[in-house]
Scaffold this motif. Structure first.
Motif, PDB file in Angstrom:
ATOM      1  N   ARG A  60       0.845  -1.208   0.134  1.00 27.72           N
ATOM      2  CA  ARG A  60       0.072  -0.002  -0.062  1.00 27.72           C
ATOM      3  C   ARG A  60       0.764   1.248  -0.066  1.00 27.72           C
ATOM      4  NH1 ARG A  60      -3.616  -2.723   4.088  1.00 27.72           N
ATOM      5  NH2 ARG A  60      -5.220  -3.642   3.023  1.00 27.72           N
ATOM      6  N   ARG A  63       1.924   1.940  -3.404  1.00 27.41           N
ATOM      7  CA  ARG A  63       1.175   1.742  -4.524  1.00 27.41           C
ATOM      8  C   ARG A  63       1.279   2.886  -5.544  1.00 27.41           C
ATOM      9  NH1 ARG A  63      -4.237   1.958  -2.053  1.00 27.41           N
ATOM     10  NH2 ARG A  63      -4.177  -0.225  -2.017  1.00 27.41           N
ATOM     11  N   LEU A  94      -5.930  -3.859 -11.319  1.00 27.11           N
ATOM     12  CA  LEU A  94      -6.584  -4.583 -10.637  1.00 27.11           C
ATOM     13  C   LEU A  94      -5.879  -5.850 -10.002  1.00 27.11           C
ATOM     14  CD1 LEU A  94      -9.857  -4.382 -13.005  1.00 27.11           C
ATOM     15  CD2 LEU A  94      -9.480  -3.392 -10.787  1.00 27.11           C
ATOM     16  N   TYR A  96      -2.641  -5.958  -9.396  1.00 23.31           N
ATOM     17  CA  TYR A  96      -1.985  -5.259  -8.065  1.00 23.31           C
ATOM     18  C   TYR A  96      -2.531  -5.311  -6.752  1.00 23.31           C
ATOM     19  CZ  TYR A  96       1.383  -2.585  -5.366  1.00 23.31           C
ATOM     20  OH  TYR A  96       2.195  -2.081  -4.465  1.00 23.31           O
ATOM     21  N   GLU A  97      -4.033  -4.470  -7.026  1.00 27.28           N
ATOM     22  CA  GLU A  97      -4.910  -4.687  -5.825  1.00 27.28           C
ATOM     23  C   GLU A  97      -5.348  -6.089  -5.236  1.00 27.28           C
ATOM     24  OE1 GLU A  97      -5.588  -1.979  -4.305  1.00 27.28           O
ATOM     25  OE2 GLU A  97      -4.284  -0.551  -5.867  1.00 27.28           O
ATOM     26  N   ILE A 100      -2.539  -7.410  -3.164  1.00 27.82           N
ATOM     27  CA  ILE A 100      -2.596  -6.760  -1.925  1.00 27.82           C
ATOM     28  C   ILE A 100      -3.544  -7.352  -0.998  1.00 27.82           C
ATOM     29  CG2 ILE A 100      -3.220  -4.606  -0.624  1.00 27.82           C
ATOM     30  CD1 ILE A 100      -2.236  -3.028  -2.906  1.00 27.82           C
ATOM     31  N   TRP A 101      -4.600  -7.732  -1.477  1.00 28.61           N
ATOM     32  CA  TRP A 101      -5.633  -8.528  -0.584  1.00 28.61           C
ATOM     33  C   TRP A 101      -5.143  -9.763  -0.380  1.00 28.61           C
ATOM     34  CZ3 TRP A 101      -9.296  -6.367   1.977  1.00 28.61           C
ATOM     35  CH2 TRP A 101      -9.867  -5.381   1.906  1.00 28.61           C
TER      36      TRP A 101
END
Length: 120
Positions: A60, A63, A94, A96-97, A100-101
């Motif tokens: 994060r 980012r 998307l 990359y996000e 993170i999750w």
């Protein structure tokens, strides 16, 4: 549809379309390889988080740098137009996000396992 048909579409008499099948195959090959490698990002992030080298806070925090790198990679991989760059960069963002999750889930599981082992 032949390439000669496509070559008949010209912007002006000064600009000549000089594309061939080799340049097309090269562009497609580069796009597929780059996309395939980038789709491995969640797996790489999973293992790096398991090893403790990367965490969701790190992902994060950096980012904004990742977004710039994704846009640069999308510009290199795609033909020189904005629509193609956005078409490639949005799925990359998307992914990359999602990475993170995945990192968040791995860290939660790691904390649960540590707390369970302390109780025993």
């Amino acid at each position: 549809m032949s390439i000669n048909f496509l070559a008949s579409f010209s912007v002006s008499s000064v600009v000549k379309n000089q594309f061939n099948i080799a340049s097309y195959v090269s562009m497609v090959k580069t796009s597929v390889i780059a996309s395939g490698l980038f789709f491995e990002l969640p797996v790489i992030i999973y293992f790096l988080t398991k090893l403790g080298l990367v965490g969701p806070s790190f992902l994060r925090k950096y980012r904004k740098y990742a977004i710039v790198i994704i846009l640069i990679v999308a510009a290199i991989v795609t033909p020189p137009d904005v629509v193609s760059q956005v078409t490639v960069s949005v799925p990359m963002l998307l992914i990359y996000e999602a990475s993170i999750w995945i990192s968040v889930i791995v860290e939660k599981n790691k904390l649960k396992n540590e707390q369970a082992s302390k109780r025993i």
